[in-house]
Design an enzyme around this catalytic site. Sequence first.
Site, short mmCIF file in Angstrom:
data_model
loop_
_atom_site.label_atom_id
_atom_site.label_comp_id
_atom_site.label_asym_id
_atom_site.label_seq_id
_atom_site.Cartn_x
_atom_site.Cartn_y
_atom_site.Cartn_z
N TYR A 141 0.82 -1.21 0.00
CA TYR A 141 0.00 0.00 0.00
C TYR A 141 0.86 1.26 0.00
O TYR A 141 0.41 2.32 -0.44
CB TYR A 141 -0.91 0.04 1.24
CG TYR A 141 -2.22 -0.67 1.08
CD1 TYR A 141 -2.28 -1.99 0.65
CD2 TYR A 141 -3.42 -0.03 1.39
CE1 TYR A 141 -3.48 -2.65 0.52
CE2 TYR A 141 -4.64 -0.69 1.26
CZ TYR A 141 -4.66 -1.99 0.84
OH TYR A 141 -5.87 -2.64 0.72
N LYS A 192 3.43 -15.22 1.97
CA LYS A 192 3.63 -15.93 0.70
C LYS A 192 5.14 -16.15 0.58
O LYS A 192 5.78 -15.72 -0.39
CB LYS A 192 3.04 -15.11 -0.46
CG LYS A 192 3.00 -15.82 -1.78
CD LYS A 192 1.97 -16.94 -1.86
CE LYS A 192 2.07 -17.67 -3.20
NZ LYS A 192 1.23 -18.89 -3.25
N ASP A 226 -2.61 -18.38 0.19
CA ASP A 226 -3.62 -19.09 -0.61
C ASP A 226 -4.27 -20.21 0.20
O ASP A 226 -5.49 -20.40 0.17
CB ASP A 226 -3.02 -19.61 -1.94
CG ASP A 226 -1.70 -20.35 -1.77
OD1 ASP A 226 -1.14 -20.34 -0.65
OD2 ASP A 226 -1.23 -20.94 -2.76
N ASP A 250 -6.24 -7.12 4.15
CA ASP A 250 -7.39 -6.48 3.51
C ASP A 250 -8.29 -7.54 2.89
O ASP A 250 -9.49 -7.57 3.10
CB ASP A 250 -6.90 -5.50 2.44
CG ASP A 250 -8.05 -4.84 1.70
OD1 ASP A 250 -8.99 -4.38 2.37
OD2 ASP A 250 -7.99 -4.78 0.45
N ASP A 254 -12.11 -9.36 4.47
CA ASP A 254 -13.40 -9.37 3.77
C ASP A 254 -13.93 -10.80 3.65
O ASP A 254 -15.12 -11.06 3.84
CB ASP A 254 -13.27 -8.78 2.35
CG ASP A 254 -13.55 -7.29 2.31
OD1 ASP A 254 -13.21 -6.60 3.29
OD2 ASP A 254 -14.10 -6.82 1.29
#
Length: 363
Positions: A141, A192, A226, A250, A254
Amino acid sequence: MNYKITVLPGDGIGPEVMKQGTEVLQQVAQLYGFGVDLQEGIVGGASIDAHGQPLTDRVLDLCKQSNAVLLGAMGGPKWDGLDYSIRPERALLALRQELGLFANLRPVKLFSALAAASTLKQEVVEGTDLLVVRELTGGIYFGQPKGVTKLPDGTERGVNTEVYTTPEIERIAHVAFQAAVKRRKKVTSVDKANVLEATELWRKVVTRVHADEGYAAIQLEHMLVDNCAMQLIRNPRQFDVVVTTNMFGDILSDEAAMLTGSIGMLPSASVGGKVGMYEPVHGSAPDITGQDKANPLATILSVAMMLRHSLEQSAAADRIEKAVEDVLNGGYRTADIQQKDCRLVGCKEMGQLVRDRIGAVKG
Ligand code: IPM
Ligand code: MG
């Protein structure tokens, strides 16, 4: 005690849900004998319309001088065409950065009355109670270089950069471990690391903080993002505290919201600086703005988080959370969590039901 609270309703459904939140705040202030001085500021699209920029210095100063900030939502189709540098969302990112809010706490707790409201099977979501600890002022970001440049052949090149430094990872790891101490004592660090070097460093630093800084009582596991996305909807009960980078947090928050029935249920706290900021996880929902359809519970629960984390008024926070639970148990639902045989109510009525319940329960 008198607390200065900056209220930033923002855009879309922000003002509607914020009204219900601040009324709950004023009610518990009276019940528990403390004062709240609410100062309202304009941010996001509303600020672009009024001042040509999404966050003014005046509003930022107001935030810095308060005990806590309550935020609604920002953005909408009206401002989507603007340059990135002055989009409504920029105000949110600037507030996080300027206030030093590096840790975003997103509790994902299913109220048992809503076990059948989720799009996921009841037996999967039942018992969900996890906390996403999202790093909030670093990563892709904010990383440099970024931007879109024109190439000589007429095509363009877009760049964003994932960056994490040791101190940034250490401090968010501490937040996660300390949260786990007060919960079920398990931290899942999500990265990751099989592909991205920046998150390989993330894994190394989290491992070291766990080993060297007195968190032996906490179980630490690492999970690739993942796999985490899959595990969240396969078996959410395996998670207690999930700590991860800005962008993964983020996305995963959700996804995790759907375990609770609706993103309209999820509150959040952004902490780490002198002044904490509290906001619902949902956005500005332009499609239902001004129709009295929005779910105010995420905002009301964010008020509870503010009372607990910034104002040390945990009895008032407990009372709000209990009232929300009672209203849901009573079968009242906004459209986003509507279920068979439940009573559909609007934003205002849902807020009023919670206040009636707060008034009725002995604290
Ligand atoms: C959130 C939102 C924001 C983010 C947007 C509105 C900038 O999605 O708080 O999760 O990406 O952080
Ligand atoms: Mg988001």
